[in-house]
Design a protein around this motif. Structure first.
Motif: not given
Length: 453
Positions: A125-138
């Motif tokens: 669940q923690e992995q699913k909730m975490t959004i990296s800067l790369k995800d944000y960029e994508n």
């Protein structure tokens, strides 16, 4: 002497036909053939000279195909729905509830093999909730890709006027704004833009997606919204320009909700070819114009007071036309647009150069709640009357409540407008209204001659 007999002899002749003269017949046939050849040559030359002129003359008389922009159903209008649409809506709701239930079940137990409450489940669940800067960029790259198709429908509209400077030198003054290719009919492209950029100008130019620049022709404009349609002949564009061009994918603004992500394309910030991201903050604001009203889509995007362009949803559909003259509040120029579904009929009429019917009132809906609280009859309360309008000439006054146009009830501004557009300018129509007197409201009828806007 009279009795003297005399002998008389008669000459006998036989008339025979003259034998045909072959030589003369050949000469006559040769002359006939020569005249036929000369006549044919003259006819061919005459046709070659006259045909282009005749074709062009006939082409002018032929009317090009009309622009057709399908309307969207207003889910809040009880008269616009049908059994089929209600059925499909119910099915959609059932599917939505089913999907929600399935989603809830999955979220409550994302991994059947994982024991609820275990460390492994918490880590997932923690992995699913975490959004990296790369995800944000994508995410932003994905949103930018969504804008590619509507960007190909955007153009730059340039209004040009010739002026004289202090030294009597002639120079060109140019103003620029965004435009949108909203339709085509096989001969012309129709471009939606704001009238302010083409008013009192001497030349209009349009720049397309590949920087191709051509002259445009003014078609028609709407004084209520300040929108106008320009026309560009398709044959002026190269094949590559036409192939890369997109006709605007007009969406359904009735499906837009508060909080939806939105893109602003065009010149929302004041300079061309810009993109801004945000959310829709309101879909309930309205502007009242003569004989109708329009919904506004308000965003949290800070733009320019002179901004222009379009609002696009995450499906790449255009749901709003930026109209900053309606959006400036408390010194903050948030990007605001006219809801596209409510102006589709307007765009179609302007593209087809159709005369628009006009009575000349501004009004507001008297709902059941307002009627119960104030005692005002349900209908369209007249809040303003345009000077020298057909409404004023017929005797309609402020605070009258219009309840009928012709034989149809008009309980809302939309119903009033839908009835009005059925009548052509010059038509005399009966308008029924309730007017307050000493003993309460009394029904009055007015003979209104429909005007043209």
């Amino acid at each position: 002497m009279e009795n003297d007999p005399k002998n008389y002899k008669f000459m006998k002749e036989i008339i025979k036909k003259e034998p045909p003269d072959i030589k003369k017949m050949l000469i006559r046939f040769a002359l006939l053939l020569l005249f036929a050849v000369i006549f044919g040559a003259v006819a061919a030359v005459t046709f070659a000279l006259v045909e282009p002129w005749a074709s062009s003359a006939l082409a002018v008389e032929e009317k090009p195909p009309k622009v057709d922009i399908p309307a969207d159903e207003d889910p809040n209008d009880p008269n616009s729905g049908s059994t089929d649409s209600m059925t499909s809506s119910s099915e959609m709701q059932q599917n939505t509830h089913s999907d929600s239930a399935a989603s809830s079940a999955e979220s409550s137990n994302p991994n059947p093999t994982t024991v609820p409450g275990s460390e492994e489940q918490q880590t997932d669940q923690e992995q699913k909730m975490t959004i990296s800067l790369k995800d944000y960029e994508n995410i932003y790259h994905d949103m930018l890709e969504v804008a590619e198709k509507p960007k190909r429908a955007l153009v730059k509209v340039i209004g040009i006027t010739n002026q004289m400077d202090y030294f009597n030198q002639n120079y060109e003054n140019q103003q620029q704004i965004s435009g949108l290719v909203v339709a085509e009919n096989g001969q012309d492209l129709f471009i939606l833009t704001e009238y302010r950029i083409v008013e009192n100008i001497e030349r209009i130019q349009v720049t397309f997606w590949d920087s191709t620049m051509v002259d445009a022709i003014y078609q028609k404009h709407d004084p209520n919204t300040g929108l106008t349609i320009l026309k560009v002949e398709e044959e002026k564009l190269s094949e590559s320009t036409r192939e890369g061009l997109e006709i605007a994918p007009l969406g359904n603004s009735y499906t837009v909700d508060q909080g939806d992500p939105i893109l602003a394309l065009g010149s929302p910030i004041g300079y061309s070819d810009s993109v801004a991201y945000g959310i829709v903050t309101s879909v309930t604001n309205k502007i009242s114009t003569l004989d109708t009203e329009y919904n506004l889509l308000t965003t949290d995007i800070l733009g320019s007071a002179d901004g222009s362009g379009i609002l696009v949803n995450l499906d790449g559909e255009i749901v709003g036309i930026i109209a900053q003259s309606y959006g400036s509040t408390k010194g903050k120029n948030v990007v605001t647009g006219l809801a596209i579904s409510q102006i589709k009929q307007l765009i179609e009429g302007l593209s087809n150069n159709v005369s628009r019917s006009y009575i000349g009132i501004k009004g507001q809906n008297v709902t059941d709640e307002i009627s119960d609280k104030t005692g005002i009859p349900k209908g369209v309360l007249v809040s303003e009357i345009a000077e020298d309008s057909p409404a004023m000439m017929a005797g309609i006054k402020e605070y009258d409540v219009i309840v009928k146009v012709g034989d149809e009830k008009t309980m809302t501004l939309k119903q009033y407008h839908d009835q009005l557009v059925k009548y052509s300018p010059g038509t005399v129509v009966k308008v029924t209204a309730m007017r307050k007197g000493a003993e309460g409201y009394a029904e009055m009828e007015f003979e209104v001659t429909i005007g043209e806007i």
